[in-house]
Design a protein around this motif. Sequence first.
Motif, PDB file in Angstrom:
ATOM      1  N   VAL A   1     -66.643  46.849  59.893  1.00 58.84           N
ATOM      2  CA  VAL A   1     -67.991  46.346  59.620  1.00 58.84           C
ATOM      3  C   VAL A   1     -67.931  44.944  59.015  1.00 58.84           C
ATOM      4  CG1 VAL A   1     -70.133  46.802  58.387  1.00 58.84           C
ATOM      5  CG2 VAL A   1     -68.794  48.706  59.285  1.00 58.84           C
ATOM      6  N   GLY A   2     -66.946  44.693  58.166  1.00 53.40           N
ATOM      7  CA  GLY A   2     -66.810  43.360  57.591  1.00 53.40           C
ATOM      8  C   GLY A   2     -65.923  42.457  58.430  1.00 53.40           C
ATOM      9  N   LEU A   3     -64.918  43.086  59.076  1.00 51.96           N
ATOM     10  CA  LEU A   3     -63.885  42.323  59.779  1.00 51.96           C
ATOM     11  C   LEU A   3     -64.416  41.627  61.036  1.00 51.96           C
ATOM     12  CD1 LEU A   3     -60.606  42.135  59.585  1.00 51.96           C
ATOM     13  CD2 LEU A   3     -60.713  43.615  61.572  1.00 51.96           C
ATOM     14  N   VAL A   4     -65.138  42.383  61.865  1.00 50.27           N
ATOM     15  CA  VAL A   4     -65.568  41.826  63.152  1.00 50.27           C
ATOM     16  C   VAL A   4     -66.553  40.660  62.974  1.00 50.27           C
ATOM     17  CG1 VAL A   4     -66.719  42.344  65.339  1.00 50.27           C
ATOM     18  CG2 VAL A   4     -65.018  43.928  64.418  1.00 50.27           C
ATOM     19  N   PRO A   5     -67.606  40.790  62.118  1.00 47.77           N
ATOM     20  CA  PRO A   5     -68.491  39.633  61.928  1.00 47.77           C
ATOM     21  C   PRO A   5     -67.756  38.403  61.389  1.00 47.77           C
ATOM     22  CG  PRO A   5     -69.489  41.603  61.018  1.00 47.77           C
ATOM     23  CD  PRO A   5     -68.077  41.971  61.381  1.00 47.77           C
TER      24      PRO A   5
ATOM     25  N   TRP B   1     -41.031  44.746  62.378  1.00 48.95           N
ATOM     26  CA  TRP B   1     -41.493  43.351  62.401  1.00 48.95           C
ATOM     27  C   TRP B   1     -42.996  43.261  62.610  1.00 48.95           C
ATOM     28  CZ3 TRP B   1     -38.257  39.981  60.568  1.00 48.95           C
ATOM     29  CH2 TRP B   1     -36.877  40.261  60.635  1.00 48.95           C
ATOM     30  N   TYR B   2     -43.533  44.122  63.446  1.00 46.50           N
ATOM     31  CA  TYR B   2     -44.972  44.086  63.692  1.00 46.50           C
ATOM     32  C   TYR B   2     -45.748  44.500  62.442  1.00 46.50           C
ATOM     33  CZ  TYR B   2     -49.509  44.664  65.868  1.00 46.50           C
ATOM     34  OH  TYR B   2     -50.839  44.550  66.160  1.00 46.50           O
ATOM     35  N   GLN B   3     -45.241  45.532  61.743  1.00 45.71           N
ATOM     36  CA  GLN B   3     -45.939  45.965  60.515  1.00 45.71           C
ATOM     37  C   GLN B   3     -45.942  44.851  59.474  1.00 45.71           C
ATOM     38  OE1 GLN B   3     -46.935  50.117  61.408  1.00 45.71           O
ATOM     39  NE2 GLN B   3     -47.694  48.644  59.987  1.00 45.71           N
ATOM     40  N   ILE B   4     -44.864  44.099  59.384  1.00 46.50           N
ATOM     41  CA  ILE B   4     -44.790  42.995  58.414  1.00 46.50           C
ATOM     42  C   ILE B   4     -45.724  41.856  58.849  1.00 46.50           C
ATOM     43  CG2 ILE B   4     -43.273  41.241  57.405  1.00 46.50           C
ATOM     44  CD1 ILE B   4     -40.968  43.309  57.716  1.00 46.50           C
ATOM     45  N   PHE B   5     -45.681  41.549  60.143  1.00 43.12           N
ATOM     46  CA  PHE B   5     -46.526  40.480  60.696  1.00 43.12           C
ATOM     47  C   PHE B   5     -48.018  40.769  60.468  1.00 43.12           C
ATOM     48  CE2 PHE B   5     -48.991  39.134  64.462  1.00 43.12           C
ATOM     49  CZ  PHE B   5     -48.923  37.770  64.288  1.00 43.12           C
ATOM     50  N   THR B   6     -48.393  42.037  60.536  1.00 44.32           N
ATOM     51  CA  THR B   6     -49.815  42.394  60.438  1.00 44.32           C
ATOM     52  C   THR B   6     -50.229  42.810  59.032  1.00 44.32           C
ATOM     53  OG1 THR B   6     -49.222  44.618  61.131  1.00 44.32           O
ATOM     54  CG2 THR B   6     -50.074  43.141  62.831  1.00 44.32           C
ATOM     55  N   LEU B   7     -49.446  42.431  58.038  1.00 46.59           N
ATOM     56  CA  LEU B   7     -49.744  42.865  56.669  1.00 46.59           C
ATOM     57  C   LEU B   7     -50.845  42.008  56.034  1.00 46.59           C
ATOM     58  CD1 LEU B   7     -48.860  45.098  54.863  1.00 46.59           C
ATOM     59  CD2 LEU B   7     -46.995  43.699  54.033  1.00 46.59           C
ATOM     60  N   THR B   8     -52.058  42.176  56.490  1.00 47.75           N
ATOM     61  CA  THR B   8     -53.197  41.422  55.952  1.00 47.75           C
ATOM     62  C   THR B   8     -53.767  42.153  54.739  1.00 47.75           C
ATOM     63  OG1 THR B   8     -54.763  42.643  57.285  1.00 47.75           O
ATOM     64  CG2 THR B   8     -53.818  40.684  58.275  1.00 47.75           C
ATOM     65  N   ASP B   9     -54.790  41.543  54.113  1.00 46.60           N
ATOM     66  CA  ASP B   9     -55.491  42.210  53.013  1.00 46.60           C
ATOM     67  C   ASP B   9     -55.972  43.589  53.441  1.00 46.60           C
ATOM     68  OD1 ASP B   9     -55.390  39.978  51.245  1.00 46.60           O
ATOM     69  OD2 ASP B   9     -56.993  39.044  52.400  1.00 46.60           O
ATOM     70  N   GLU B  10     -56.519  43.639  54.651  1.00 42.63           N
ATOM     71  CA  GLU B  10     -57.130  44.884  55.117  1.00 42.63           C
ATOM     72  C   GLU B  10     -56.100  45.975  55.363  1.00 42.63           C
ATOM     73  OE1 GLU B  10     -57.911  41.935  56.231  1.00 42.63           O
ATOM     74  OE2 GLU B  10     -60.046  41.722  55.762  1.00 42.63           O
TER      75      GLU B  10
ATOM     76  N   ARG C   1     -71.363  42.114  44.144  1.00 41.02           N
ATOM     77  CA  ARG C   1     -70.012  42.283  44.684  1.00 41.02           C
ATOM     78  C   ARG C   1     -70.008  42.521  46.185  1.00 41.02           C
ATOM     79  NH1 ARG C   1     -65.109  45.264  41.427  1.00 41.02           N
ATOM     80  NH2 ARG C   1     -63.512  43.995  42.414  1.00 41.02           N
ATOM     81  N   ASN C   2     -70.882  41.818  46.871  1.00 44.58           N
ATOM     82  CA  ASN C   2     -70.985  41.895  48.324  1.00 44.58           C
ATOM     83  C   ASN C   2     -70.566  40.530  48.884  1.00 44.58           C
ATOM     84  OD1 ASN C   2     -71.921  41.664  50.962  1.00 44.58           O
ATOM     85  ND2 ASN C   2     -73.670  43.021  50.605  1.00 44.58           N
ATOM     86  N   SER C   3     -69.362  40.473  49.467  1.00 41.35           N
ATOM     87  CA  SER C   3     -68.798  39.181  49.874  1.00 41.35           C
ATOM     88  C   SER C   3     -69.680  38.442  50.872  1.00 41.35           C
ATOM     89  CB  SER C   3     -67.415  39.376  50.489  1.00 41.35           C
ATOM     90  OG  SER C   3     -66.588  40.051  49.588  1.00 41.35           O
ATOM     91  N   LEU C   4     -70.179  39.168  51.889  1.00 39.94           N
ATOM     92  CA  LEU C   4     -70.992  38.507  52.912  1.00 39.94           C
ATOM     93  C   LEU C   4     -72.244  37.884  52.290  1.00 39.94           C
ATOM     94  CD1 LEU C   4     -70.864  40.750  56.103  1.00 39.94           C
ATOM     95  CD2 LEU C   4     -69.873  38.489  55.753  1.00 39.94           C
ATOM     96  N   LEU C   5     -72.870  38.616  51.355  1.00 39.22           N
ATOM     97  CA  LEU C   5     -74.069  38.114  50.677  1.00 39.22           C
ATOM     98  C   LEU C   5     -73.736  36.870  49.851  1.00 39.22           C
ATOM     99  CD1 LEU C   5     -77.108  38.623  49.785  1.00 39.22           C
ATOM    100  CD2 LEU C   5     -76.130  39.812  47.820  1.00 39.22           C
TER     101      LEU C   5
END
Lengths: 228, 114
Positions: free
Chosen positions: A18-22, A100-109, B87-91
């Motif tokens: 929900v947050g990632l795609v936008p 290697w892929y798991q390390i490469f994709t280690l984002t916040d999410e 605490r709503n980042s988008l907002l």
Amino acid sequence: MIESARREAFKTVLPVLVGLVPTGVAFGLLFNTLGYPWYYAVLSGLFVFAGAAQFLSVGLLAAHAGLPAIFAATLVLNARHIFYGFSLTKRFPQNGWRRWYQIFTLTDETYSLLTAAKHRSREDDERFSLWVAGLIHAFWVAGCAAGAVIGRGARLETKGLDFILTAVFVVLAVEQALRVRRIFPFAVAGAAAAVSLAFFPGRMLLASLAMVTAVLLGQAEFGGGARA
Amino acid sequence: MLDRAYPLKAFAVMTAATFACRLFPFLVPRRLHDSRHLLFVGDSLPASAMLLLVVYCLKDTRFAAPPYGAPELLCVALVVALHLWRRNSLLSIGAGTGLYVFFLRSGLFERLFR
């Protein structure tokens, strides 16, 4: 069990999308304003795969920043990732492309989803982790592509939109402040920024990152700063 | 004329920097994982780095001449306040950027400081 690891990964990833795609769409739109081919935004999502760094790159590319400056800025921005892997070194596959892929994709999410997930058998966990990383990666690239395609041809009035980046970092700084609940890391950063702007204006980020790291190490050694 | 190779080189450099950061813990010997230096720096450095980046973004703002960086400072203050509240980042990001775009395009501060 294969089926359940995959289904569980889908369920885990869904709220994050929900947050990632936008955000990916926003990057695609913003990147388009630079005037490069639209699929460059897709390449950025696929290979750089670091949201804030990709946003930062829009400003740097627009300013025709040199490659060393771009390297330094990315390093500082992703400095927080330096410490993500410690809790996952044993958990990730010990060898092969999956490691290697798991390390490469280690984002916040992926980091927050994987560390929050409950334990299961090793085999199941590796499958689950790979699905989580793959889904996050795929949906991020899809978001970037969608934004780039939507923005193609449209001339967006971008004056003032560069503030997005400042706002992103302010939000991340507030999040960090709520987490660490200490003034010290911010005081050190403020002082280091002032010193490096005065003495190394062209190398501000790298110089201040080095100063901050040195002071923090000194504090850990002499200041009894081993809280954590 | 745009140099089409330049962004690709930039992406390569960024990919390398990002991967280096993510790879670091996997290169550190296990016995050092619990060292207090590593724990302390790992706890504090992300906070410091975010403030460095905020300063980096604002470093070209001219605070000595009208409007004395007022649009930037007001918008940063709005983002901080909103984020502490909801605490709503988008907002937080959307509202802060929206206000900044408004300040810039309305010419409000040019008129105020004329």
